[in-house]
Scaffold this motif. Structure first.
Motif, PDB file in Angstrom:
ATOM      1  N   GLY A 177      -1.015  15.100  -2.184  1.00 10.38           N
ATOM      2  CA  GLY A 177       0.435  15.042  -2.252  1.00 10.38           C
ATOM      3  C   GLY A 177       0.957  13.794  -1.560  1.00 10.38           C
ATOM      4  N   ALA A 178       2.109  13.298  -2.036  1.00  8.37           N
ATOM      5  CA  ALA A 178       2.662  12.046  -1.522  1.00  8.37           C
ATOM      6  C   ALA A 178       3.090  12.164  -0.068  1.00  8.37           C
ATOM      7  N   ASN A 179       3.590  13.345   0.342  1.00 10.13           N
ATOM      8  CA  ASN A 179       4.090  13.499   1.705  1.00 10.13           C
ATOM      9  C   ASN A 179       2.975  13.391   2.728  1.00 10.13           C
ATOM     10  N   PHE A 180       1.871  14.090   2.491  1.00 10.23           N
ATOM     11  CA  PHE A 180       0.738  14.048   3.405  1.00 10.23           C
ATOM     12  C   PHE A 180       0.135  12.647   3.430  1.00 10.23           C
ATOM     13  N   TYR A 181       0.094  12.023   2.275  1.00  4.73           N
ATOM     14  CA  TYR A 181      -0.434  10.657   2.201  1.00  4.73           C
ATOM     15  C   TYR A 181       0.430   9.694   3.009  1.00  4.73           C
ATOM     16  N   GLN A 182       1.754   9.744   2.799  1.00  3.53           N
ATOM     17  CA  GLN A 182       2.650   8.809   3.474  1.00  3.53           C
ATOM     18  C   GLN A 182       2.669   9.023   4.986  1.00  3.53           C
ATOM     19  N   ASN A 183       2.602  10.287   5.438  1.00  4.37           N
ATOM     20  CA  ASN A 183       2.727  10.590   6.856  1.00  4.37           C
ATOM     21  C   ASN A 183       1.432  10.446   7.641  1.00  4.37           C
ATOM     22  N   TYR A 184       0.303  10.524   6.948  1.00  4.35           N
ATOM     23  CA  TYR A 184      -0.934  10.451   7.710  1.00  4.35           C
ATOM     24  C   TYR A 184      -1.980   9.526   7.094  1.00  4.35           C
ATOM     25  N   LEU A 185      -2.370   9.806   5.857  1.00  2.00           N
ATOM     26  CA  LEU A 185      -3.549   9.158   5.295  1.00  2.00           C
ATOM     27  C   LEU A 185      -3.409   7.644   5.168  1.00  2.00           C
ATOM     28  N   ARG A 186      -2.246   7.155   4.798  1.00  2.00           N
ATOM     29  CA  ARG A 186      -2.065   5.715   4.593  1.00  2.00           C
ATOM     30  C   ARG A 186      -2.338   4.936   5.878  1.00  2.00           C
ATOM     31  N   ASN A 187      -1.718   5.348   6.985  1.00  2.66           N
ATOM     32  CA  ASN A 187      -1.916   4.647   8.247  1.00  2.66           C
ATOM     33  C   ASN A 187      -3.339   4.829   8.768  1.00  2.66           C
ATOM     34  N   TYR A 188      -3.907   6.012   8.541  1.00  2.00           N
ATOM     35  CA  TYR A 188      -5.263   6.281   9.004  1.00  2.00           C
ATOM     36  C   TYR A 188      -6.266   5.354   8.312  1.00  2.00           C
ATOM     37  N   ILE A 189      -6.141   5.230   6.993  1.00  2.00           N
ATOM     38  CA  ILE A 189      -7.075   4.400   6.229  1.00  2.00           C
ATOM     39  C   ILE A 189      -6.920   2.933   6.601  1.00  2.00           C
ATOM     40  N   TYR A 190      -5.684   2.483   6.767  1.00  2.00           N
ATOM     41  CA  TYR A 190      -5.484   1.083   7.146  1.00  2.00           C
ATOM     42  C   TYR A 190      -6.052   0.814   8.539  1.00  2.00           C
ATOM     43  N   LYS A 191      -5.860   1.770   9.455  1.00  2.00           N
ATOM     44  CA  LYS A 191      -6.378   1.608  10.815  1.00  2.00           C
ATOM     45  C   LYS A 191      -7.895   1.520  10.811  1.00  2.00           C
TER      46      LYS A 191
END
Length: 317
Positions: free
Chosen positions: A143-157
């Motif tokens: 889902g877009a919400n979980f991705y935007q709030n957690y996964l995106r920053n986690y993967i970039y980090k």
């Protein structure tokens, strides 16, 4: 000396490529700059204070759920295999929760945030995106919400690379959320049945075991394995590649039809004169071997901290 293929890098990719080429009858030279084959897939036998041996894997490792991985694992002798559930945790709103999510973990997420995740997950389940990058795959899975709030920053980090440019192939390493199974297993009074989708084959005595049968078979197929060896120079011509290999005690000149490079990118850019070295981003890998022989007193733990978090915190402080 003339050969058909030069494979540079003795990690899993390079070793498996050399192995496959040798099975098809090609003449292969496999070069590794260190004294061992395996790269990061390497196991160190260790001994605790009582003299017991345990096996520490250099990592981190998230083996793919694929036929190729199962094929490699099943070549390990003595049937020393096990199905393992890989677990990790993540911090969300000052709470450490396990991943993949369980019903217990879901109930610990603030209700307002959980509702947003659930509605976004339903929306992604009903309207799938065209998958070209890992971003599309993760939004479809979580889902877009979980991705935007957690996964995106986690993967970039973790990767230090924009998510929009990471291939969708990497999403195979991240399991999907199955709310139906989570709720069913959480409410069931019986032990959950084995779910092969959440488990993978893993050698009992360390991930480095998978290389032993592969190396043995490669050598029997006449692969020339060179350890402690680097590529000193590459001179291309119309139909050949002239390569100088520097070994510990000598330098040998070879002629190859093709080179397959799985080693460090910064090194081949220097050899070939490509002016992109400064654009390549690298991260240091710190591996900590924690041998815990007795339970940690939970009176020493901070809020939402597990015993492993405590050990890592004490090591870093």
């Amino acid at each position: 000396m003339k050969r058909e293929f030069l494979v540079v890098g003795g990690g899993l990719a390079g070793t498996f490529i050399a192995y496959n080429l040798s099975r098809k009858g090609y003449d292969v030279v496999l070069v590794e700059k260190s004294k061992k084959i395996g790269g990061l897939l390497y196991t160190i036998p260790c001994e605790d204070s009582k003299g017991n041996t345990y096996f520490f894997d250099i990592g981190p490792h998230i083996p793919p759920r694929s036929d190729i991985w199962n094929f490699l694992c099943k070549k390990v002798e003595n049937i020393s295999l096990q199905y393992s559930s890989l677990k990790s945790s993540m911090e969300l709103d000052n709470h450490f929760i396990s991943f993949p999510l369980s019903l217990k973990e879901i109930t610990n997420i603030p209700l307002k945030q959980l509702l947003k995740f659930f509605l976004s997950y339903l929306e992604s389940s009903l309207s799938k995106r065209n998958e070209s990058t890992i971003k599309d795959c993760l939004i479809n899975k979580f889902g877009a919400n979980f991705y935007q709030n957690y996964l995106r920053n986690y993967i970039y980090k973790f990767w230090k690379f924009p998510v929009d440019f990471i291939s969708k192939d990497w999403s195979l390493r991240i399991p999907s959320v199955n709310l139906k199974n989570i709720i069913r297993n959480g409410l069931s009074t019986h032990k959950a049945k084995f779910d092969s989708s959440n488990k993978i084959l893993y050698p009992v005595y360390g991930i480095g075991q998978i290389f032993k049968p592969i190396i043995s078979e490669m050598l029997s197929n006449s692969v020339e394995l060179k350890l402690n060896t680097i590529v000193k120079s590459i001179q291309p011509s119309i139909d050949k590649l002239y390569v100088s290999l520097k070994e510990p005690n000598s330098t040998t000149e070879y002629t190859f039809n093709k080179i397959i490079w799985t080693g460090a990118l910064h090194y081949i850019t220097r050899l070939t004169g490509l002016n992109i070295r400064k654009k390549l981003i690298y991260r240091d890998l710190l591996v900590v071997n924690c041998a815990i022989e007795k339970a940690v007193s939970y009176t020493h733990l901070r809020a939402h901290e597990t015993s492993l978090h405590l050990v890592c915190r004490l090591l870093l402080e």
